[in-house]
Design a protein around this motif. Structure first.
Motif, PDB file in Angstrom:
ATOM      1  N   VAL A  32     -27.612 -25.786  41.836  1.00  0.00           N
ATOM      2  CA  VAL A  32     -26.667 -25.039  42.672  1.00  0.00           C
ATOM      3  C   VAL A  32     -27.221 -24.889  44.086  1.00  0.00           C
ATOM      4  CG1 VAL A  32     -25.621 -22.757  43.001  1.00  0.00           C
ATOM      5  CG2 VAL A  32     -25.568 -23.837  40.755  1.00  0.00           C
ATOM      6  N   VAL A  33     -28.511 -24.611  44.203  1.00  0.00           N
ATOM      7  CA  VAL A  33     -29.129 -24.500  45.523  1.00  0.00           C
ATOM      8  C   VAL A  33     -29.049 -25.840  46.263  1.00  0.00           C
ATOM      9  CG1 VAL A  33     -31.328 -24.140  46.721  1.00  0.00           C
ATOM     10  CG2 VAL A  33     -30.630 -22.586  44.917  1.00  0.00           C
ATOM     11  N   MET A  34     -29.278 -26.940  45.560  1.00  0.00           N
ATOM     12  CA  MET A  34     -29.201 -28.272  46.186  1.00  0.00           C
ATOM     13  C   MET A  34     -27.770 -28.595  46.625  1.00  0.00           C
ATOM     14  SD  MET A  34     -32.194 -29.499  46.484  1.00  0.00           S
ATOM     15  CE  MET A  34     -31.900 -31.213  46.779  1.00  0.00           C
ATOM     16  N   MET A  35     -26.779 -28.222  45.819  1.00  0.00           N
ATOM     17  CA  MET A  35     -25.384 -28.444  46.214  1.00  0.00           C
ATOM     18  C   MET A  35     -25.035 -27.623  47.451  1.00  0.00           C
ATOM     19  SD  MET A  35     -23.220 -28.918  42.711  1.00  0.00           S
ATOM     20  CE  MET A  35     -23.943 -27.597  41.752  1.00  0.00           C
ATOM     21  N   PHE A  36     -25.521 -26.385  47.508  1.00  0.00           N
ATOM     22  CA  PHE A  36     -25.301 -25.552  48.686  1.00  0.00           C
ATOM     23  C   PHE A  36     -25.945 -26.198  49.916  1.00  0.00           C
ATOM     24  CE2 PHE A  36     -26.793 -22.115  51.493  1.00  0.00           C
ATOM     25  CZ  PHE A  36     -25.564 -21.595  51.866  1.00  0.00           C
ATOM     26  N   GLY A  37     -27.146 -26.727  49.745  1.00  0.00           N
ATOM     27  CA  GLY A  37     -27.813 -27.412  50.852  1.00  0.00           C
ATOM     28  C   GLY A  37     -27.043 -28.642  51.310  1.00  0.00           C
ATOM     29  N   GLY A  38     -26.428 -29.359  50.374  1.00  0.00           N
ATOM     30  CA  GLY A  38     -25.614 -30.513  50.743  1.00  0.00           C
ATOM     31  C   GLY A  38     -24.386 -30.124  51.545  1.00  0.00           C
ATOM     32  N   VAL A  39     -23.758 -29.021  51.167  1.00  0.00           N
ATOM     33  CA  VAL A  39     -22.590 -28.539  51.915  1.00  0.00           C
ATOM     34  C   VAL A  39     -23.004 -28.112  53.323  1.00  0.00           C
ATOM     35  CG1 VAL A  39     -20.850 -26.708  52.023  1.00  0.00           C
ATOM     36  CG2 VAL A  39     -21.286 -27.885  49.864  1.00  0.00           C
ATOM     37  N   VAL A  40     -24.136 -27.427  53.440  1.00  0.00           N
ATOM     38  CA  VAL A  40     -24.637 -27.024  54.756  1.00  0.00           C
ATOM     39  C   VAL A  40     -24.926 -28.256  55.606  1.00  0.00           C
ATOM     40  CG1 VAL A  40     -26.576 -25.916  55.958  1.00  0.00           C
ATOM     41  CG2 VAL A  40     -25.520 -24.799  53.994  1.00  0.00           C
ATOM     42  N   ALA A  41     -25.513 -29.293  55.006  1.00  0.00           N
ATOM     43  CA  ALA A  41     -25.802 -30.522  55.751  1.00  0.00           C
ATOM     44  C   ALA A  41     -24.509 -31.217  56.190  1.00  0.00           C
ATOM     45  CB  ALA A  41     -26.639 -31.467  54.896  1.00  0.00           C
ATOM     46  N   LEU A  42     -23.480 -31.182  55.348  1.00  0.00           N
ATOM     47  CA  LEU A  42     -22.201 -31.782  55.740  1.00  0.00           C
ATOM     48  C   LEU A  42     -21.560 -31.036  56.902  1.00  0.00           C
ATOM     49  CD1 LEU A  42     -20.546 -32.646  52.311  1.00  0.00           C
ATOM     50  CD2 LEU A  42     -21.256 -34.240  54.082  1.00  0.00           C
ATOM     51  N   VAL A  43     -21.684 -29.715  56.904  1.00  0.00           N
ATOM     52  CA  VAL A  43     -21.046 -28.914  57.946  1.00  0.00           C
ATOM     53  C   VAL A  43     -21.845 -28.948  59.249  1.00  0.00           C
ATOM     54  CG1 VAL A  43     -20.362 -26.563  58.590  1.00  0.00           C
ATOM     55  CG2 VAL A  43     -19.901 -27.422  56.287  1.00  0.00           C
ATOM     56  N   TYR A  44     -23.157 -28.753  59.167  1.00  0.00           N
ATOM     57  CA  TYR A  44     -23.975 -28.605  60.364  1.00  0.00           C
ATOM     58  C   TYR A  44     -24.846 -29.815  60.687  1.00  0.00           C
ATOM     59  CZ  TYR A  44     -22.760 -23.685  60.049  1.00  0.00           C
ATOM     60  OH  TYR A  44     -22.080 -22.503  59.987  1.00  0.00           O
ATOM     61  N   GLY A  45     -24.873 -30.811  59.833  1.00  0.00           N
ATOM     62  CA  GLY A  45     -25.748 -31.956  60.035  1.00  0.00           C
ATOM     63  C   GLY A  45     -25.317 -32.844  61.187  1.00  0.00           C
ATOM     64  N   VAL A  46     -26.257 -33.594  61.702  1.00  0.00           N
ATOM     65  CA  VAL A  46     -26.019 -34.515  62.810  1.00  0.00           C
ATOM     66  C   VAL A  46     -26.174 -35.930  62.285  1.00  0.00           C
ATOM     67  CG1 VAL A  46     -26.880 -35.265  65.064  1.00  0.00           C
ATOM     68  CG2 VAL A  46     -26.915 -32.852  64.461  1.00  0.00           C
ATOM     69  N   ASP A  47     -25.221 -36.797  62.625  1.00  0.00           N
ATOM     70  CA  ASP A  47     -25.313 -38.195  62.210  1.00  0.00           C
ATOM     71  C   ASP A  47     -26.356 -38.887  63.093  1.00  0.00           C
ATOM     72  OD1 ASP A  47     -24.854 -40.638  61.037  1.00  0.00           O
ATOM     73  OD2 ASP A  47     -23.073 -41.072  62.242  1.00  0.00           O
TER      74      ASP A  47
END
Length: 72
Positions: A32-47
């Motif tokens: 669950v923590v890893m899925m939350f981290g993936g969502v954060v990366a999708l929202v705030y991540g830089v390509d």
């Protein structure tokens, strides 16, 4: 400091190897923590794939010096 608690936590979850419930719920929590981290990366991540740092962010040397005065 927090990263060093991982082996301690894993050892506590595994225990004697007889009880599987704690280990199962530990894996569920981590997933669950890893899925939350993936969502954060999708929202705030830089390509940034295949790009240099200068292509992603303007260098600090070009920053407006009037906006941030030097304090001595």
């Amino acid at each position: 400091m927090v990263g060093s608690t991982g082996p301690l936590l894993f050892g506590w979850l595994v225990g004697e190897g007889m009880e599987r419930d704690a280990l199962f719920w530990g894996y569920v929590l981590v997933s669950v923590v890893m899925m939350f981290g993936g969502v954060v990366a999708l929202v705030y991540g830089v390509d940034a794939k295949g790009k240099s740092l200068e292509d992603i962010v303007e260098p600090l040397a070009k920053a407006d010096r009037a906006a941030s005065p030097v304090v001595i």
